[in-house]
Design an enzyme around this catalytic site. Sequence first.
Site, PDB file in Angstrom:
ATOM      1  N   LYS A  90       0.806  -1.224   0.000  1.00 12.43           N
ATOM      2  CA  LYS A  90       0.000   0.000   0.000  1.00 12.43           C
ATOM      3  C   LYS A  90       0.837   1.272   0.000  1.00 12.43           C
ATOM      4  O   LYS A  90       0.426   2.292  -0.537  1.00 12.43           O
ATOM      5  CB  LYS A  90      -0.968  -0.012   1.174  1.00 12.43           C
ATOM      6  CG  LYS A  90      -2.069  -1.064   0.981  1.00 12.43           C
ATOM      7  CD  LYS A  90      -3.304  -0.748   1.784  1.00 12.43           C
ATOM      8  CE  LYS A  90      -4.462  -1.620   1.357  1.00 12.43           C
ATOM      9  NZ  LYS A  90      -4.281  -3.031   1.768  1.00 12.43           N
ATOM     10  N   GLU A 112     -10.057   6.959   3.853  1.00 16.36           N
ATOM     11  CA  GLU A 112     -10.887   6.012   4.583  1.00 16.36           C
ATOM     12  C   GLU A 112     -10.086   4.738   4.734  1.00 16.36           C
ATOM     13  O   GLU A 112      -9.158   4.481   3.982  1.00 16.36           O
ATOM     14  CB  GLU A 112     -12.181   5.743   3.835  1.00 16.36           C
ATOM     15  CG  GLU A 112     -12.088   4.675   2.747  1.00 16.36           C
ATOM     16  CD  GLU A 112     -11.175   5.036   1.589  1.00 16.36           C
ATOM     17  OE1 GLU A 112     -11.083   6.237   1.270  1.00 16.36           O
ATOM     18  OE2 GLU A 112     -10.542   4.124   1.023  1.00 16.36           O
ATOM     19  N   SER A 379       1.690  -9.789  -1.221  1.00 17.58           N
ATOM     20  CA  SER A 379       1.335  -8.379  -1.056  1.00 17.58           C
ATOM     21  C   SER A 379       1.638  -7.822   0.335  1.00 17.58           C
ATOM     22  O   SER A 379       1.824  -6.619   0.489  1.00 17.58           O
ATOM     23  CB  SER A 379      -0.147  -8.184  -1.385  1.00 17.58           C
ATOM     24  OG  SER A 379      -0.959  -9.054  -0.619  1.00 17.58           O
TER      25      SER A 379
END
Length: 402
Positions: A90, A112, A379
């Site tokens: 991310k 968010e 990931s």
Amino acid sequence: MTTTPDANGFFGAHGGRFLPPDLVPVMDELTRAFERYRDDPEFLREFDYYQRHFTGRPSPLYFCANLSRRLGGAKIYLKREDLNHLGAHKVNNTVGQILLARRMGKKKIIAETGAGQHGVATAATAALMGMQCTIHMGAEDIERQKLNVFRMEMMGARVVPAMSGQRTLKEAVDEALAAWVQDADNTYYLLGSAVGPHPYPMMVRHFQSVIGREAREQILELESRLPHTVIACVGGGSNAIGLFSAFLDDADVAIQGVEPSGRGLTPGDHAATLTLGTPGVLHGFSSYMLQDEHGEPAPVYSISAGLDYPSVGPEHSHLKDIGRASYVTASDADAVDAFFTLSRTEGIIPALESAHALAQAMRLAPTLPADAVILVNLSGRGDKDVAQIERMLRAGEISAPR
Ligand SMILES: *Cc1c(COP(=O)(O)O)cnc(C)c1O
């Protein structure tokens, strides 16, 4: 193969903008800024600097010798996004977008978060860039993900509970958008996956494409050939599209996305959007969607909080339609099995999200010849999931494989 959306942000039949009129000029401003800076040498220099020195790129490509031997068949390689600062892919996107926000003269960041992983990455990059940061999070999710809430607050972010409706991600998105419209001149909305209205899916793909670019170069260097198949888990679809984007033109490389079938493919027990969804509109874009007869998002579930989203990035819907990628499922039990298997054979604890991709690689490897390569996007790391696994073991909900 071109994967840029058309001028209205459509990848084939999916994407676009489905927004209240007051948000349209804001999206236009963002699109212009992204187009202006994406290839700007000074922007690229700065992006590259933080990727190297803050995130820790390039991430290694790791050959799972033990796991591959044990399964028999293809060689399994992992793209180690779990080794990035903050433990997942991310941060690639939050660093890119926050540099853009700074260029646009924004002083505040709003985002968010569901499970909190995107909130943590956003809070960290906002701290790095000296920007004020507000994270909207469902009150239910705040209860469930206390550790991530503390991490965000430790890095100076304000966490605002969403109290309406189910008090989870959907309500957090609604409230964050409302807060953004109030002060769009000074505020940048940092979206965490390859979803949302145009230009977000295109922009998030761009910032995550470093995963695929590095992995393609690394596998060519290590194996002098391209992978037989590349595999990634799909929540909103950002780590997957980041990997896939580098292989779309390689017709011989199979591309597989893995969605969570959770407890089973019965309503409310999964989040297999591309497998069972139908076209619909949610959060400002159209895509395959799990919905009820009124077009409202259906309840979704997965053991991994990062994968339970009732829609999916529009580019994945397009890749499914044109047959360039296939989308399969892995269940909670498959993911738990892969979680323990990788931990015990390679000494790497994967995120439960990534364990879904790994489960598919473990199914595929024995069916392929020994000279074939499977490339899996790892990931994220599983440290965040250890307490949950421990709780589920103790409650007898899961059992560790022998
Ligand atoms: C958030 C997350 C995902 C799911 O998001 P995508 O946008 O589908 O990549 C997958 N893996 C990890 C480790 C995550 O934190």
